[in-house]
Design an enzyme around this catalytic site. Structure first.
Site, PDB file in Angstrom:
ATOM      1  N   GLU A  38      -3.978  15.780  -3.412  1.00  0.00           N
ATOM      2  CA  GLU A  38      -5.133  16.504  -2.892  1.00  0.00           C
ATOM      3  C   GLU A  38      -6.131  16.610  -4.045  1.00  0.00           C
ATOM      4  O   GLU A  38      -5.759  17.040  -5.140  1.00  0.00           O
ATOM      5  CB  GLU A  38      -4.702  17.898  -2.430  1.00  0.00           C
ATOM      6  CG  GLU A  38      -5.816  18.612  -1.711  1.00  0.00           C
ATOM      7  CD  GLU A  38      -5.491  20.052  -1.336  1.00  0.00           C
ATOM      8  OE1 GLU A  38      -4.305  20.446  -1.356  1.00  0.00           O
ATOM      9  OE2 GLU A  38      -6.450  20.776  -1.033  1.00  0.00           O
ATOM     10  N   ARG A 264      11.267  18.343  -7.122  1.00  0.00           N
ATOM     11  CA  ARG A 264      10.060  18.256  -7.937  1.00  0.00           C
ATOM     12  C   ARG A 264      10.421  18.455  -9.397  1.00  0.00           C
ATOM     13  O   ARG A 264      11.492  18.965  -9.724  1.00  0.00           O
ATOM     14  CB  ARG A 264       9.016  19.262  -7.472  1.00  0.00           C
ATOM     15  CG  ARG A 264       9.435  20.714  -7.622  1.00  0.00           C
ATOM     16  CD  ARG A 264       8.491  21.657  -6.893  1.00  0.00           C
ATOM     17  NE  ARG A 264       7.172  21.695  -7.499  1.00  0.00           N
ATOM     18  CZ  ARG A 264       6.052  21.289  -6.880  1.00  0.00           C
ATOM     19  NH1 ARG A 264       6.097  20.825  -5.678  1.00  0.00           N
ATOM     20  NH2 ARG A 264       4.900  21.373  -7.481  1.00  0.00           N
ATOM     21  N   LYS A 274      -1.442  22.919  -9.794  1.00  0.00           N
ATOM     22  CA  LYS A 274      -2.868  22.787 -10.082  1.00  0.00           C
ATOM     23  C   LYS A 274      -3.559  24.139  -9.993  1.00  0.00           C
ATOM     24  O   LYS A 274      -4.469  24.421 -10.750  1.00  0.00           O
ATOM     25  CB  LYS A 274      -3.492  21.828  -9.068  1.00  0.00           C
ATOM     26  CG  LYS A 274      -3.255  20.370  -9.396  1.00  0.00           C
ATOM     27  CD  LYS A 274      -3.990  19.496  -8.404  1.00  0.00           C
ATOM     28  CE  LYS A 274      -3.056  18.793  -7.461  1.00  0.00           C
ATOM     29  NZ  LYS A 274      -3.457  18.673  -6.100  1.00  0.00           N
TER      30      LYS A 274
HETATM   31  P1  ATP Z   1       0.145  21.329  -7.040  1.00  0.00           P
HETATM   32  O1  ATP Z   1       0.897  22.540  -6.632  1.00  0.00           O
HETATM   33  O2  ATP Z   1       0.166  21.059  -8.476  1.00  0.00           O
HETATM   34  O3  ATP Z   1      -1.243  21.304  -6.475  1.00  0.00           O
HETATM   35  P2  ATP Z   1       0.789  19.624  -4.960  1.00  0.00           P
HETATM   36  O4  ATP Z   1       2.094  19.111  -4.473  1.00  0.00           O
HETATM   37  O5  ATP Z   1       0.120  20.618  -4.081  1.00  0.00           O
HETATM   38  O6  ATP Z   1       0.968  20.150  -6.396  1.00  0.00           O
HETATM   39  P3  ATP Z   1      -0.632  17.277  -4.404  1.00  0.00           P
HETATM   40  O7  ATP Z   1      -1.923  16.829  -4.904  1.00  0.00           O
HETATM   41  O8  ATP Z   1      -0.508  17.613  -2.955  1.00  0.00           O
HETATM   42  O9  ATP Z   1      -0.222  18.487  -5.271  1.00  0.00           O
HETATM   43  O10 ATP Z   1       0.527  16.273  -4.825  1.00  0.00           O
HETATM   44  C1  ATP Z   1       0.485  14.889  -4.686  1.00  0.00           C
HETATM   45  C2  ATP Z   1       1.886  14.368  -4.727  1.00  0.00           C
HETATM   46  O11 ATP Z   1       2.494  14.719  -5.964  1.00  0.00           O
HETATM   47  C3  ATP Z   1       2.731  14.959  -3.634  1.00  0.00           C
HETATM   48  O12 ATP Z   1       3.417  13.911  -2.993  1.00  0.00           O
HETATM   49  C4  ATP Z   1       3.679  15.884  -4.335  1.00  0.00           C
HETATM   50  O13 ATP Z   1       4.916  15.924  -3.704  1.00  0.00           O
HETATM   51  C5  ATP Z   1       3.776  15.281  -5.733  1.00  0.00           C
HETATM   52  N1  ATP Z   1       4.054  16.320  -6.720  1.00  0.00           N
HETATM   53  C6  ATP Z   1       3.315  17.396  -7.006  1.00  0.00           C
HETATM   54  N2  ATP Z   1       3.916  18.170  -7.937  1.00  0.00           N
HETATM   55  C7  ATP Z   1       5.069  17.536  -8.263  1.00  0.00           C
HETATM   56  C8  ATP Z   1       6.144  17.821  -9.152  1.00  0.00           C
HETATM   57  N3  ATP Z   1       6.143  18.906  -9.917  1.00  0.00           N
HETATM   58  N4  ATP Z   1       7.158  16.946  -9.218  1.00  0.00           N
HETATM   59  C9  ATP Z   1       7.159  15.834  -8.465  1.00  0.00           C
HETATM   60  N5  ATP Z   1       6.197  15.502  -7.599  1.00  0.00           N
HETATM   61  C10 ATP Z   1       5.156  16.348  -7.479  1.00  0.00           C
HETATM   62 MG    MG Z   2      -0.542  20.317  -2.238  1.00  0.00          MG
END
Ligand code: ATP
Ligand code: MG
Length: 566
Positions: A38, A264, A274
């Site tokens: 995102e 994760r 983020k």
């Molecule tokens: P954040 O909470 O940092 O915003 P998010 O999962 O909401 O993380 P996205 O931009 O939606 O952020 O993530 C893109 C991809 O990265 C998703 O497929 C998510 O599963 C993966 N991802 C995010 N954080 C991790 C993590 N700590 N370990 C492994 N994969 C991750």
């Molecule tokens: Mg997300």
């Protein structure tokens, strides 16, 4: 030269599933994965795990493809600047999406059509409860929910309201489109979840075309389907959403990617979302998303991490089905391992102490040959200037050295790396009794640092010529938080655990001339002090180095001393 380690089909359970699918010719032998960020912030090391997994699997399998798809369904938090930064980071990590760059917003028309189809099938309805009422009606984990009074609206009324929602007739929050599933389901995600909400916000790509936007859960699984993704790899928290994704895909009778969840990445001494990283940036706790203390990809890059080290780190931690936490030392060792092979050795003095070598002629200067790498002669050597006045590390001198201190002290002889043996003859102090200078003599017969007569010295020290050395500013970084898990105490804000000593800047360091001539972003080892990287803002008249990592893991030692279990 590369130090990349290789993956095999049996490296983890996901690769094993995909290898089996390929053997069975499932999906006609295609492997299509995606990385779906995102665009609401910069990528972090957790995303690197997902990038290495998705792009890695595509690369390892003949004909494999990985899409980069921006899940841009929440315009109030998203920006084009993040889209650019994310692309930059994925490329820098060494991955290529070719022409497979997509946006969920490309599918807004199609997603709208799917929603209309659900309404026509009697599988979705417009609910006009307030957000608070919807929460009350939803029930809890132990109590079933209650049907919304709007659940039985006619298809015609739903279609009419939905098109008027799209036309902008209603205020935000007045209506939402919900799937009609099961308000008594044990899985809260199945209790008539929202599909579309009104948001009167401009989108960074579609502008003001839309004032209703699909919810993440609806857009995500259907975007995967539209793109013909074969294996949709996501983190464990989406396991509970899978029944909902299955429901959307099956009811709409569209291509059904196989979703596989993995744990994760959680890393000690940092936070990984983020949203939280943004708080650190916006609150001025760090100097931007690429602050070298941040475990964002851009922060790690600025700090001096290499893409290889990050890829090897991701490989080392592997892919598991259960939540776990990774020790920061694992990440630090990955960059040590890479730079130990690749980084040129140079000499830099962090806390300079001046030495005058009294028997070295005042007007003499010479160039001494120093190897660039102790184990790899192919990396060659360089000429380093030497003269009567040099700097050594203040910590390498003690007036009353304890037993195991093998460096310089009054009357002691040590080796200057690749130069000469010197003996300390006099200690000069200021009015406060602090040591400010040493007088030494050198042995001209020990040129190159070898013993002239078999006599041994125990210490070898780095040094820089005072006449030729270049002044530099050096940033020493420590972990950003003082505790392993800054998020574990629910009653406290994670920012309370920020480490006030996470950045120490030394202003008066002296480095050998060849070190100052490297390019921004390039890494070197300052002998005995660690690996350093010339900062991207460094200029000829203001040279700035960042310490990437020390040579050895001192944290594990400290924690052992404190009795913390490993
Ligand atoms: P954040 O909470 O940092 O915003 P998010 O999962 O909401 O993380 P996205 O931009 O939606 O952020 O993530 C893109 C991809 O990265 C998703 O497929 C998510 O599963 C993966 N991802 C995010 N954080 C991790 C993590 N700590 N370990 C492994 N994969 C991750
Ligand atoms: Mg997300």
């Amino acid at each position: 030269m590369t130090t990349d380690k290789k993956e095999t089909a049996a490296s983890d359970f996901i690769r094993a599933i995909i290898a089996k699918d390929l053997r069975n010719n499932k999906n006609n032998g295609r492997v299509v994965t995606r990385f779906p960020p995102e665009p609401n912030g910069f990528l972090h090391i957790g995303h690197a795990k997902s990038i290495c997994l998705n792009f890695g699997i595509a690369r390892e399998n003949p004909g494999g493809v990985c899409h980069l798809r921006f899940d841009d369904t929440n315009p109030s938090k998203e920006e084009d600047a993040y889209v650019q930064a994310i692309q930059n980071d994925v490329k820098w990590l060494g991955f290529d999406w070719g022409d497979k760059l997509f946006y969920a917003s490309n599918y807004f028309n199609q997603l709208y059509e799917y929603a209309v189809k659900l309404i026509n099938m009697g599988k979705a309805y417009i609910c006009s409860l307030s957000a608070e009422e919807i929460r009350q009606y939803r029930g809890t984990l132990t109590e079933p929910g209650k049907d919304s009074p709007y659940r039985n609206r006619s298809i015609e009324e739903n279609l009419d309201l939905f098109s008027r929602m799209r036309a902008g007739e209603f205020a935000e929050g007045s209506h939402i489109l919900r799937a009609k599933i099961d308000m008594s389901s044990g899985n809260l995600n199945m209790r008539d979840p929202a599909i579309y909400r009104i948001l009167k916000v401009s989108h960074h790509r579609t502008g003001d075309k839309w004032c209703i936007y699909p919810m993440y859960d609806f857009a995500h699984c259907l975007s995967d389907s539209i793109e013909n993704i074969t294996h949709s790899l996501c983190t464990l928290e989406f396991e509970d959403h899978r029944p909902l994704y299955d429901w959307f895909l099956d009811v709409l009778k569209v291509h059904h990617p196989q979703q596989i969840e993995f744990a994760r990445l959680n890393l000690d001494y940092t936070v990984m979302s983020k949203r939280k990283l943004m708080q650190l940036v916006d609150g001025g706790y760090v100097k931007g998303w690429d602050d070298p203390r941040m475990l964002t990809i851009s922060g790690l890059r600025r700090r001096g991490y290499t893409p290889t080290a990050i890829r090897n780190f991701c490989r080392t931690i592997g892919i598991a089905k259960r939540e776990n936490r990774i020790d920061m030392t694992v990440l630090e060792n990955s960059i040590r391992d890479d730079l130990n092979v690749l980084a040129k050795r140079v000499m830099g003095v962090l806390k300079p102490l001046k030495i005058i070598i009294e028997n070295y002629p005042e007007d003499q200067e010479e160039m001494l040959e120093v190897a660039n790498h102790p184990k790899n002669p192919e990396m060659g050597s360089r000429m380093v200037p030497f003269c009567r006045e040099i700097y050594v590390e203040h910590d390498d001198f003690m007036e009353e050295p304890p037993k195991k201190f093998f460096r310089l002290g009054p009357g002691r002889e040590v080796r200057l790396r690749s130069a000469y043996f010197i003996t300390c003859t006099r200690v000069i102090k200021d009015d406060n009794g602090l040591v400010v200078e040493l007088r030494c003599t050198y042995d001209p017969a020990s040129k190159g640092g070898s013993s002239p007569d078999g006599r041994k010295v125990k210490g070898t020290m780095h040094w820089v010529s005072a006449r030729h050395g270049v002044r530099a500013e050096i940033n020493l970084y420590d972990r950003l938080f003082t505790v392993e898990n800054p998020e574990s105490d629910k009653d406290k804000d994670f920012k309370e655990f920020l480490n006030p000593g996470s950045l120490v800047t030394l202003k008066d360091c002296i480095v050998e001339p060849s070190a100052a001539a490297i390019n921004p972003g390039q890494q070197v080892q300052f002998e005995r002090q660690g690996y350093f990287c010339l900062d991207s803002t460094s200029k000829q008249d203001n040279i700035i180095f960042n310490r990437i990592v020390t040579l050895r893991d001192t944290w594990t030692k400290i924690r052992k001393k404190q009795g913390v279990k490993q």
